[in-house]
Design a protein around this motif. Structure first.
Motif, PDB file in Angstrom:
ATOM      1  N   HIS A  38      30.411  55.272   1.232  1.00 57.90           N
ATOM      2  CA  HIS A  38      31.764  54.839   1.579  1.00 57.90           C
ATOM      3  C   HIS A  38      32.811  55.863   1.131  1.00 57.90           C
ATOM      4  O   HIS A  38      33.933  55.847   1.619  1.00 57.90           O
ATOM      5  N   LEU A  39      32.427  56.723   0.173  1.00 60.63           N
ATOM      6  CA  LEU A  39      33.366  57.710  -0.379  1.00 60.63           C
ATOM      7  C   LEU A  39      32.913  59.152  -0.163  1.00 60.63           C
ATOM      8  O   LEU A  39      33.718  60.018   0.134  1.00 60.63           O
ATOM      9  N   SER A 106      33.976  61.058   2.867  1.00 61.93           N
ATOM     10  CA  SER A 106      33.846  60.171   4.023  1.00 61.93           C
ATOM     11  C   SER A 106      35.225  60.004   4.659  1.00 61.93           C
ATOM     12  O   SER A 106      36.239  60.446   4.105  1.00 61.93           O
ATOM     13  N   LEU A 107      35.276  59.361   5.790  1.00 64.84           N
ATOM     14  CA  LEU A 107      36.558  59.143   6.475  1.00 64.84           C
ATOM     15  C   LEU A 107      37.507  58.282   5.650  1.00 64.84           C
ATOM     16  O   LEU A 107      38.720  58.398   5.788  1.00 64.84           O
ATOM     17  N   THR A 108      36.969  57.440   4.778  1.00 62.91           N
ATOM     18  CA  THR A 108      37.816  56.587   3.941  1.00 62.91           C
ATOM     19  C   THR A 108      38.215  57.252   2.625  1.00 62.91           C
ATOM     20  O   THR A 108      38.875  56.643   1.807  1.00 62.91           O
ATOM     21  N   ASN A 109      37.800  58.494   2.430  1.00 60.95           N
ATOM     22  CA  ASN A 109      38.105  59.213   1.186  1.00 60.95           C
ATOM     23  C   ASN A 109      38.861  60.503   1.489  1.00 60.95           C
ATOM     24  O   ASN A 109      38.469  61.583   1.063  1.00 60.95           O
ATOM     25  N   SER A 110      39.945  60.381   2.219  1.00 67.95           N
ATOM     26  CA  SER A 110      40.706  61.572   2.603  1.00 67.95           C
ATOM     27  C   SER A 110      41.351  62.270   1.404  1.00 67.95           C
ATOM     28  O   SER A 110      41.678  63.448   1.470  1.00 67.95           O
TER      29      SER A 110
END
Length: 147
Positions: A38-39, A106-110
């Protein structure tokens, strides 16, 4: 004069705390391995590992849990053996493997937020997934929360 000294001391303490905050913030975020994607996403398809030719229990089925911090650049830091079952000379090999991991956010950890996590490495593990899971179970670590 006394007020100036106290202000100077307070300023010094505040500066010291501010300098330590990134390290304190990094240590506080602990993520379970199954939540890590997720990160951070592991980019390696393979890694080089320094495996000893001889040593204690190196040919027995075993697992090694390695803790580490993924820095904002995606490289592992502070790589350490946390648990090894049974005791063996494979700790250095496990540290060597994890030290060569490279991650991408990840996309959620910009923001490239650093996190602490762990990885369990099986050695001489059976091919059967159930037996492999049984081998690795004793090396799972408590205290790593959800992403």
């Amino acid at each position: 004069m006394r007020t100036t000294i106290r202000f100077g001391q307070s300023l010094l303490v505040a500066a010291a705390l501010a300098a330590c905050m990134p390290a304190l913030a990094q240590e506080a975020r602990r993520v379970a391995p199954d939540q890590l994607p997720h990160l951070w996403i592991l980019l390696n398809r393979d890694v080089s590992v320094d495996v000893p030719n001889s040593g204690v229990n190196i040919y027995k089925p075993s697992c090694v849990a390695v803790t580490y911090m993924i820095g904002s650049d995606g490289a592992p830091m502070n790589v350490q053996v946390a648990k090894m079952v049974p005791a063996s000379d494979l700790g250095k090999a496990a540290v060597s493997a994890v030290s060569n991991f490279r991650y991408g956010p990840s996309l959620t950890n910009s923001s490239h937020a650093p996190v602490a996590t762990y990885y369990v490495i099986p050695f001489n593990a059976p091919d059967d997934p159930t037996q492999r899971d049984q081998l690795m179970a004793p090396c799972k670590l408590a205290g790593y929360g959800q992403a």
